[in-house]
Motif scaffolding. Structure first.
Motif, short mmCIF file in Angstrom:
data_model
loop_
_atom_site.label_atom_id
_atom_site.label_comp_id
_atom_site.label_asym_id
_atom_site.label_seq_id
_atom_site.Cartn_x
_atom_site.Cartn_y
_atom_site.Cartn_z
N UNK A 8 0.81 -1.20 0.17
CA UNK A 8 -0.07 -0.03 -0.19
C UNK A 8 0.91 1.05 0.01
N UNK A 9 2.09 1.22 0.50
CA UNK A 9 2.99 2.37 0.61
C UNK A 9 3.18 2.67 -1.11
N UNK A 10 3.38 1.83 -1.97
CA UNK A 10 3.66 2.11 -3.58
C UNK A 10 2.44 2.73 -3.97
N UNK A 11 1.22 2.80 -3.38
CA UNK A 11 0.02 3.50 -3.88
C UNK A 11 -0.19 4.61 -3.30
N UNK A 12 0.38 4.86 -2.10
CA UNK A 12 0.36 6.13 -1.50
C UNK A 12 1.30 7.12 -1.93
N UNK A 13 2.46 6.58 -2.12
CA UNK A 13 3.80 7.50 -2.47
C UNK A 13 4.31 7.31 -3.71
N UNK A 14 4.11 8.08 -4.57
CA UNK A 14 4.54 7.97 -5.96
C UNK A 14 3.88 7.12 -6.77
N UNK A 15 2.81 6.67 -6.73
CA UNK A 15 1.93 5.71 -7.37
C UNK A 15 1.75 6.18 -8.86
N UNK A 16 1.47 7.51 -8.81
CA UNK A 16 1.07 8.14 -10.25
C UNK A 16 2.39 8.32 -11.14
N UNK A 17 3.64 8.56 -10.26
CA UNK A 17 5.07 8.57 -11.23
C UNK A 17 5.03 7.15 -11.61
N UNK A 18 5.01 5.96 -10.88
CA UNK A 18 5.47 4.91 -11.40
C UNK A 18 4.47 4.42 -12.72
#
Length: 301
Positions: A8-18
């Motif tokens: 869930x960290x990957x979806x709340x921190x920088x998800x739009x970038x990835x």
């Protein structure tokens, strides 16, 4: 490669970038250091359920797979157990036995080096020295990411962990900056609606800490990927209340006020100029990373 502490960290921190880079054909991998087994059940649909740690671990694996599919990224588990959130003096934390923050950092660094050498990323993102916030797994994620960034290209480090690979750039996620929250907060109030950030802003004002935006060096335009970001976060159904403040701001308003995600360039082995608007600045012209002894000594300082 985006290295995170929990699913869930990957979806709340920088998800739009990835999601943005994946849409452009860039190979993107998320690494989750832990399984997030000790995360709170924040979705009302799950709060009343009597689930043990194994049940939660299994659910979070499914959720992570769904989020990765939404973002269009590859995913790897580093393979460690969630340490749980702890408050107070870190010296007094009682960490669960065999959890990520209780393990040997050297062992964990080698595990990440293996993934780096196999995936061969040019850019790596992670958390700053404070972990973004003082969760033991976030702080350890920083330690392990820095260690792997330094070691992956050194043939003398972990010689059995694959062929050496030098990562060219390292970034820290800037995350929930006060400047961003305030800009969106004021724009929401101007529409006559209630702002979801009122409590956050008041809490921040009462704390003696600098705004993370002051460290931002790199601003990535990602407004076209806000929907994927939110959909990926909702995929972590045990952790996310679907009616939470995360989703309260209309995308069009957010686009008009703050259309970027921010990073701090922690190190670059290729020449680049600040501010940046691309995580691959300095790399798209085929620049060769500096792997000299001087560069290695700079990394160790």
């Amino acid at each position: 490669m985006a290295v995170h502490a929990h699913p869930d960290d990957e979806s709340s921190k920088g998800a739009a970038t990835t999601a943005k880079y994946a849409s452009e054909g860039v190979g993107v991998m998320v690494v989750s250091c832990t399984g997030g087994e000790r995360g709170d059940l924040l979705n009302p649909s799950y709060k009343a359920m009597d689930m043990d740690i194994d049940d939660i671990a299994a659910l979070r694996q499914v959720e992570m797979a769904n989020a990765a599919d939404i973002l269009g990224v590859a995913h790897e588990w580093l393979g460690y157990e969630d340490s749980g959130y702890h408050e107070g003096d870190p010296a007094e934390w009682v960490l669960p036995e065999n959890s990520f923050a209780a393990h040997s950092p050297e062992e964990e660094i080698e595990a990440l080096v293996r993934i780096v050498r196999r995936f061969r990323p040019h850019v790596m993102t992670t958390y700053d020295e404070n972990g973004g916030y003082p969760h033991p797994d976030h702080i350890r994620c920083h330690v392990v990411s820095i260690g792997a960034y330094r070691a992956a290209g050194d043939p003398d480090q972990f010689p059995d962990a694959g062929e050496p690979w030098t990562v060219s750039k390292l970034y820290y996620n800037v995350g929930f900056s006060m400047k961003r929250m305030t800009a969106i907060h004021e724009a929401v109030l101007a529409t006559g609606a209630e702002s979801p950030y009122t409590e956050w802003i008041e809490r921040f004002k009462s704390m003696d800490r600098k705004d993370s935006f002051e460290r931002a060096t790199t601003h990535i335009e990602v407004a076209d990927f806000f929907q994927q970001r939110d959909d990926a976060l909702r995929a972590h159904a045990t952790q996310i209340d679907p009616d939470a403040h995360w989703f309260a701001v209309p995308h069009e308003l957010e686009r008009g006020v703050w259309s970027t995600e921010e990073y701090e360039l922690a190190d670059s082995r290729v020449p680049t100029e600040l501010p940046e608007h691309d995580l691959f600045a300095g790399l798209r012209d085929g620049a060769t990373p500096d792997t000299s002894l001087a560069a290695a000594e700079r990394q160790a300082s």
